[in-house]
Scaffold this active site. Structure first.
Site, mmCIF file in Angstrom:
data_model
loop_
_atom_site.group_PDB
_atom_site.id
_atom_site.type_symbol
_atom_site.label_atom_id
_atom_site.label_comp_id
_atom_site.label_asym_id
_atom_site.label_seq_id
_atom_site.Cartn_x
_atom_site.Cartn_y
_atom_site.Cartn_z
ATOM 1 N N GLU A 162 0.869 -1.171 0.000
ATOM 2 C CA GLU A 162 0.000 0.000 0.000
ATOM 3 C C GLU A 162 0.908 1.223 0.000
ATOM 4 O OE1 GLU A 162 -1.178 3.142 0.804
ATOM 5 O OE2 GLU A 162 -1.722 2.571 2.846
ATOM 6 N N GLU A 171 4.088 8.113 -4.510
ATOM 7 C CA GLU A 171 5.005 7.462 -3.570
ATOM 8 C C GLU A 171 5.884 6.412 -4.249
ATOM 9 O OE1 GLU A 171 3.178 5.994 -0.055
ATOM 10 O OE2 GLU A 171 2.358 7.930 0.537
#
Length: 717
Positions: A162, A171
């Site tokens: 995640e 990210e």
């Protein structure tokens, strides 16, 4: 990313004024700066989104259900970006529940990698309390630093991960998946999540228009300052990127101009491409002007397509997303994103086609709308200066009529009489305003944020704004004022040649407000640095700062930061103190004052009138001070905390005051949440257990910029 040496943590910190980042060293045990277990100080992690994410029960449940459907036998599971180890423990537990007889000779293993060292230390505590510390391979580094045969015995069969931001890719999702598929995973692995799909919608919104079109806002102002004059419409603009925002807070101010449409799909179970693009023909559902594109994503967590998670706004009505959104609560770790259209937007008519081109690289997604009238519009004139990229909030502030009028009025007399003025607030508006008010004033502008770009920009606008560029000098920081170097490399001296008649301090903390204490700390530094060269009748703007507060009901925000116990059957109580959780009974420390866009914090309600906590006089040395106030509640409700902000007093007679309170949407406020919600009542005699008033104590230490706020509730009886 973090790296570890013998007794130090290297932490990446961002300067809130300049936007520059640097590595700082945080000592571990033995220096009084770390927790007893070698964890970093509480405030290091309390402002992160970890606590909010762990409190997202729908996210946790969706991942747990998907992992249990995917992990059907003992195998090798890889967790990238493991955080507290929640997904890793879910995978290990799923393997424990498998039929051991089915694979008697097999042993499952979980390899978890986490590059953020403070979180690695916290993960070890979580694994220990759950009895899992010896059942994991824990790697305190990035996944692309792992090697099969060196770190991992074999390639992993299943990937759980995640590493998503509000935009999805920010990210490092794509490069992480690429390396994992190339080097760490078996061919055709199982993955949780299985797929992510991005969606968009065209919208009209005057509020969003003001955040990127300064030229249009400025045309409605009559102060003669032109930051974006005609012909130079592109000289100041926002960076072309997606901006995370809680768009539900704007639902009453947004006009939908299209149905939601799918843009990109990213499959976790196969290697993604580094770049992709698509062209879409979007049919307008209403007449209007496209000011922005609102985007979000939907996760399909299992391969069968029965478990989903969505960041869609609440107005979305599609069957899958709507059913998910009704179950999800407000959360702050993932929001929607906004991409601003250029200029004043693109006019569309109902049933008209709009051509949209979307491109993604490894870290972001960008959009371009085709304007059918583009060829008929006048071309922009060339200019010989630098373009300035400003934040949406800064552009909105510069275009705000009240903000501009307040400073124009406050500086009217000071600008006409001063011989030397220092603008110490990274403000192009204030520099041009002072230069315009007096052709004889010498101006030193301190621009630590936008730096050398401002010199070419202000030179380009000299003619439009009727000032002489030779009247001002641009430097990068307060220390340069006493030196002899200029940002353009010339040898023109920046030294003070006379006493200061006017000092304009930094009071534009909208987009860069990381902590309330920073406001005072920086103002103190700027104010005291020039004490020895201030004239006796110096004009200081703002002359005072008033710290105000208001009791508020903030149920969504409080829930997102409340203390943790069991998350899907896994004990996380040990993270509360480190992450600064509300209602944490393991510590008696005062909670930190954290920065939030209060207007975006879900359900909110003011329970008292604003009240003064303490005042700061910038015309004098700032010394340690104390403020005490009694606040009476004006409504019945549940108080979750106090919101704090600054009112900037621009004139000593209090005739001009700029407030940055909860209703002001272009800067963050400080929020001090209570350990436990408190029932309050405005009536003289309320129900048992309710409180009618509260005493607020505040202390300010100028040596470190700390503002400590304490409270005591008084009975309604």
């Amino acid at each position: 990313m973090s790296t570890e040496s013998a007794q130090r943590i290297f932490q990446l910190k961002v300067d809130p004024l300049t936007g520059n980042s640097e590595w700082v060293v945080i000592e571990e045990e033995g220096d009084g700066k770390a927790d007893g277990d070698g964890l970093p100080p509480k405030d290091l992690l309390s402002s992160t989104s970890y606590l909010d994410m762990l409190n997202d029960s729908w996210r946790n449940r969706a991942f747990r259900e998907a992992i249990e459907k995917t992990v059907k036998k003992p195998c090798h599971v890889l967790d990238i970006g493991a955080g507290t180890g929640l997904l890793s423990m879910m995978a290990a537990r799923a393997m424990d529940s498998c039929d051991a007889q089915q694979n008697a000779d097999s042993r499952g293993i979980v390899s978890a990698c986490e590059s953020y060292l403070p979180m690695v230390k916290l993960m070890r505590k979580v694994l220990r309390i759950n009895g899992r510390e010896t059942k994991f391979q824990l790697f305190p580094r990035r996944s692309d630093e792992l090697k099969v045969g060196v770190d991992l015995a074999t390639r992993a069969d299943i990937l759980v991960s995640e590493i998503l931001d509000s935009e999805l890719l920010g990210e490092g999702l794509i490069p992480s998946l690429q390396h994992a598929h190339d080097m760490l995973l078996v061919k055709n692995p199982l993955t949780v999540p299985y797929r992510a799909i991005t969606y968009c919608q065209l919208v009209e919104s005057e509020f969003l228009l003001k955040q990127h079109d300064l030229h249009n806002s400025e045309s409605k102002v009559s102060d003669r300052v032109h930051l974006v004059p005609s012909g130079l419409e592109t000289v100041v603009h926002v960076k072309p990127q997606q901006y995370a925002m809680h768009c539900d807070a704007l639902s009453n101010e947004i006009k939908l101009l299209s149905e939601p449409f799918k843009v990109f799909s990213f499959d976790f179970w196969r290697r993604p491409e580094s770049r992709g693009e698509t062209e879409l023909k979007i049919i307008a559902i209403n007449d209007g002007t496209v000011h922005a594109i609102v985007s979000w994503w939907v996760l399909q967590l299992d391969y069968e397509g029965s478990i989903f998670y969505s960041t869609a706004p609440q107005w979305i009505k599609s069957p899958i997303v709507s059913s998910i959104s009704q179950k999800q609560s407000w959360c702050d770790h993932w929001k929607q994103c906004v991409w601003f259209a250029t200029g004043q937007g693109i006019s569309v008519a109902r049933d008209e086609q709009v051509l949209l081109r979307a491109v993604h690289d490894e870290m972001s997604i960008s959009y371009r709308l085709t304007d059918k009238n583009l060829l008929s519009k006048p071309k922009y004139h060339n200019f010989c200066g630098s373009q300035l990229l400003l934040s949406p909030e800064r552009i909105a502030v510069y275009g705000d009529t009240n903000w501009r009028l307040s400073f124009s009025t406050a500086l009217q007399n000071a600008g006409k009489t001063c011989s030397l003025c220092i603008v110490a607030d990274d403000s192009i508006f204030m520099t041009i305003l002072i230069a315009q008010l007096s052709t004889t004033s010498h101006i030193i502008s301190i621009f630590p944020g936008i730096r050398e770009k401002v010199l070419g920009y202000e030179s380009s606008l000299a003619c439009c704004n009727e000032y002489h560029v030779m009247n001002f000098v641009v430097v990068q920081g307060c220390s340069r004022v006493f030196g002899d170097s200029r940002v353009d490399g010339t040898s023109t001296s920046c030294s003070l040649w006379c006493y200061l008649d006017c000092l304009i301090l930094n009071c534009n903390y909208g987009p860069s407000f990381l902590n309330l204490r920073l406001v005072f700390c920086l103002c103190r530094k700027e104010r005291t640095m020039f004490d020895s060269v201030l004239s006796q009748d110096v004009s200081i703007v703002p002359c005072r700062g008033i710290l105000r507060a208001c009791a508020m009901s903030l149920p969504d925000l409080w829930r997102s930061r409340c203390s943790l116990e069991m998350i899907e059957g896994l004990d996380h109580s040990v993270v509360n103190a480190t992450l600064g959780a509300c209602a944490d009974t393991t510590t008696s420390e005062e909670g930190h004052c954290l920065p939030y866009w209060v207007w975006q914090c879900g359900e909110i309600q003011e329970l008292s009138d604003p009240f003064i906590v303490m005042e700061f006089d910038f015309t004098r040395h700032i010394s340690p001070c104390h403020g005490k106030s009694k606040v009476k509640f004006t409504k019945r409700g549940t108080c979750h905390g106090f919101v704090l902000w600054i009112d900037w007093v621009l004139r000593e007679d209090n005739s001009i005051v700029l407030s940055t309170g909860p209703r002001y949407r272009f800067c963050k406020q400080g929020v001090k949440l209570l350990d436990k919600p408190v029932e309050v009542d405005s009536r003289r005699s309320g129900d048992y257990g309710t409180w009618r008033s509260a005493i607020i104590d505040a202390f300010f230490d100028p040596s470190n910029g700390e503002v400590v706020v304490r409270h005591l509730f008084e009975s309604a009886a």
